[in-house]
Design an enzyme around this catalytic site. Structure first.
Site, PDB file in Angstrom:
ATOM      1  N   CYS A 284       0.879  -1.717   0.174  1.00  8.93           N
ATOM      2  CA  CYS A 284       0.140  -0.178   0.166  1.00  8.93           C
ATOM      3  C   CYS A 284       0.881   1.372   0.195  1.00  8.93           C
ATOM      4  CB  CYS A 284      -1.060   0.604   1.244  1.00  8.93           C
ATOM      5  SG  CYS A 284      -2.351   1.062   1.150  1.00  8.93           S
TER       6      CYS A 284
ATOM      7  N   HIS B 133      -5.411   9.070   2.923  1.00  7.93           N
ATOM      8  CA  HIS B 133      -6.197   7.849   2.836  1.00  7.93           C
ATOM      9  C   HIS B 133      -7.180   7.948   2.618  1.00  7.93           C
ATOM     10  CE1 HIS B 133      -5.661   3.369   3.163  1.00  7.93           C
ATOM     11  NE2 HIS B 133      -4.244   3.342   2.285  1.00  7.93           N
TER      12      HIS B 133
END
Length: 682
Positions: free
Chosen positions: A442, A602
């Site tokens: 990620c 995010h």
């Protein structure tokens, strides 16, 4: 996954078989130039070249079945490709005219003509998709011991065979209806003159992806509805004398393709090349030059068209519209040149001496105009809507140009050797290659699949610079390494490809890099000057990091900051700076402010698993952005239904370079208007 995302996945899978087409097109073009009238019957070299090229071109459908099945399989396994081939054989055999006559108990001459055209790109792609989905779902199924030999990958071709019997049965009834409907449509628009020619050309291109353009071509190019454009044009003076051709009219369903195939599509290829990422341009240049030359020289456009028709359908629609306009203009102006093979340079030169050619030279300035038009339209559309044409969806490194299909973007490494060494040490800390079964990343963390998470040495990982290690379960581990996560993950894959790596046993086996601990200065230092104030990037409700349902963020291993629960779809830039990273699935980005702060935004938790659905990126990675500039658009309805959580952390990943961070806002915040965080100097 959205329809567009799925089409892009198909498009990436098609890149492997499409890459074989330019060579075939050039071979056929040269052979046809050597023997333009005999198609190889009067020249052995021409026959050799034409047959070599046609072996590929005439089997595009089976190449697509194999390529799509392979490219869309989750692990790119040969069993998926074999299943695609098996499925294609079943469908085309059962739907062949002779088989249809036998199955339906009718004479062969009564079998609809549509079944003679069942071997199309549409069938190949359809079979490839179905085979890949079956492979992804059933390739790991274990059967009872007595049938164990047929478990796993061996089971897939068997299942595909049975499924294709059902598909064939369905096609037996719907295929003739579709085919005949297109023929009827073609017979209707032939009465509309130049406008009808333009409409025909529009649908000719629009039907290329499914291979049904042959139904329309049979109406306008051959003797189905009395037009017989290609045979009459090639007959030249003989056709005129026989009264079957009319100068200035015969060939109007062909002429307008020359400006598109010789000039327009190469202009599109140039636009795609110019819009590719800098590091990808060398790879994309080779593909676009080959495909553009094939289109210009031979008129074979599939290598170029299939490179963008699925990954950017809007471009293909524009291409169909522009083709229709081109054919309308040439038909209206009676600028006529015909072809026997396709509308490339070879056929244009051959048609010059044909008595039916009328002001053929005007197609060249028309082509120049269409080169410019295609270039401008394609470049504007790609940039404006951030379309993922070849070279834009990820950054190609080394030899990874076979389909542009990886799970995460790979990044060119400025410190290759150092990063490779670091990656090797991380593998050692995880328990070596024997313990590591999967690598993903990620924006700030390595997401690893392991055999036993207990073998992961957390202290060694922290000595390498990791900010935290999270054991989700026995087989899943996340290591927080900051914004270089994708670079390290890519390097780890390269290291594993080179050979096994042993597990580390002590801290001394891994040299500890010089890293500064993540720290926030005490509140007494708050009097220091504020170096940057971040505006809220999201409209919504403030949530503390401790409430984020993700240990990496909640423990502040990723960075210091706050979180927001979104209530509006727009995500803005929190400060002036550079968008140094946009994750491939568009669920997160990293902004480096003009003062050097690395801000991570995010959206949601584990939203990387949504593969980009629900997110639209509005700005390219590497762009300079200003505070309040839109970066992302969210489909809140979809994300609310499918995301684990919509709570969105906004954190500073490099607080060691600064002094304190303080949350200014509480309660509700408005994107671009509410001051969110203040960061002071060290």
């Amino acid at each position: 996954m959205s329809v567009l995302s799925y089409l892009q996945k198909i498009g990436r899978a098609l890149m492997v078989p499409v890459a074989t087409l330019p060579a075939a097109a050039i071979l056929m073009g040269i052979g046809y130039a050597i023997d333009p009238s005999g198609w190889g019957s009067e020249n052995a070299l021409a026959a050799f070249l034409i047959k070599s090229g046609s072996a590929i071109i005439e089997n595009m459908s089976v190449l697509f079945a194999i390529g799509v099945a392979y490219g869309m399989s989750r692990d790119k396994d040969g069993a998926a490709a074999l299943s695609g081939f098996v499925g294609f054989l079943v469908v085309t055999t059962l739907c062949a005219p002779a088989a249809v006559a036998m199955i339906q108990r009718i004479p062969l001459e009564q079998v609809p003509a549509a079944f003679g055209k069942i071997n199309t790109q549409f069938v190949g792609i359809l079979v490839g998709i179905i085979s890949a989905e079956i492979y992804n779902r059933y390739s790991q199924v274990e059967l009872p011991r007595a049938l164990a030999f047929f478990s796993g990958r061996r089971l897939v071709p068997i299942l595909v065979s049975f499924v294709m019997i059902v598909v064939s049965f369905i096609l037996m009834y719907i295929w003739p209806a579709i085919y005949n409907a297109l023929v009827t449509f073609g017979e209707y628009i032939q009465q509309m003159g130049s406008v009808g020619a333009g409409i025909y050309a529009f649908f000719n291109r629009l039907l290329i992806p499914v291979g049904l353009h042959h139904a329309l071509n049979s109406v306008f190019w051959f003797n189905v509805a009395g037009i017989n454009d290609i045979p009459n044009f090639l007959g030249g003076q003989q056709s005129i004398n026989a009264g079957t051709a009319i100068a200035g009219i015969t060939g109007r369903y062909q002429a307008g393709f020359f400006p598109v195939m010789m000039f327009g599509l190469p202009g599109a290829a140039l636009a795609i090349y110019h819009c590719a990422r800098v590091e990808n341009k060398a790879k994309i240049a080779s593909l676009m030059i080959a495909a553009g030359f094939a289109s210009f020289f031979t008129g074979i456009t599939e290598p170029l068209e299939f490179s963008f028709m699925f990954v950017a359908p809007v471009l293909y629609l524009l291409h169909a519209i522009l083709t229709g306009i081109s054919v309308f203009i040439s038909a209206q102006m009676h600028w006529i040149a015909g072809f026997g093979f396709s509308a490339g340079l070879v056929d244009m030169l051959l048609s010059v001496r044909n008595p039916l050619a009328t002001q053929w030279y005007m197609l060249i300035p028309q082509g120049v105009v269409f080169f410019i038009l295609y270039y401008l339209v394609f470049r504007f559309t790609i940039k404006r809507f951030n379309l993922l044409t070849p070279g834009r969806e990820l950054q190609v490194v080394g030899d990874e140009a076979d389909g542009y299909d990886t799970d995460v973007d790979t990044v060119l490494l400025s410190k290759g050797d150092e990063t490779q060494a670091l990656a090797r040490r991380y593998i050692s800390a995880i328990g070596g290659s024997d313990n590591l079964t999967g690598i993903d990343a990620c924006i700030t963390r390595l997401r690893l699949n392991v055999k036993d998470s207990a073998q992961v040495n957390e202290s060694l990982a922290r000595n390498l610079g990791a900010q935290g290690v999270i054991r989700l379960n026995k087989e899943s581990v996340q290591i927080i390494v900051g914004t270089r996560a994708e670079i390290i993950a890519s390097a780890m894959r390269n290291v594993l490809a080179a050979g096994p790596v042993s597990a580390a046993r002590s801290v001394s086996q891994i040299a500890a890099p010089e890293t500064a601990p993540l720290a926030v200065a005490p509140s007494a230092a708050a009097a220091r000057p504020v170096v940057v104030s971040l505006m809220s990037p999201i409209t919504g409700d403030i949530v503390t990091l401790e409430q984020v349902p993700d240990e990496a963020f909640a423990s502040k291993a990723v960075g210091e900051g706050v979180a927001i629960r979104p209530t509006a779809p727009e995500v803005l830039s929190p400060a002036n700076g550079t968008l140094v990273k946009v994750f491939g699935t568009h669920h997160a980005f990293c902004l480096e402010t003009d003062t050097g702060a690395e801000v991570i935004v995010h959206i949601g938790i584990d939203t990387v698993m949504l593969n980009g659905q629900g997110f639209t990126c509005l700005v390219e990675e590497g762009s300079k952005v200003t505070q309040g500039q839109p970066i992302l658009m969210l489909d809140l309805e979809y994300l609310t239904a499918h995301a684990q959580s919509l709570i969105s952390p906004v954190v500073i990943a490099n607080m060691e370079a600064f002094g304190t961070i303080s949350a200014v806002a509480t309660g509700k915040v408005i994107a671009g208007q509410t001051r969110l965080l203040d960061i002071t100097a060290k």
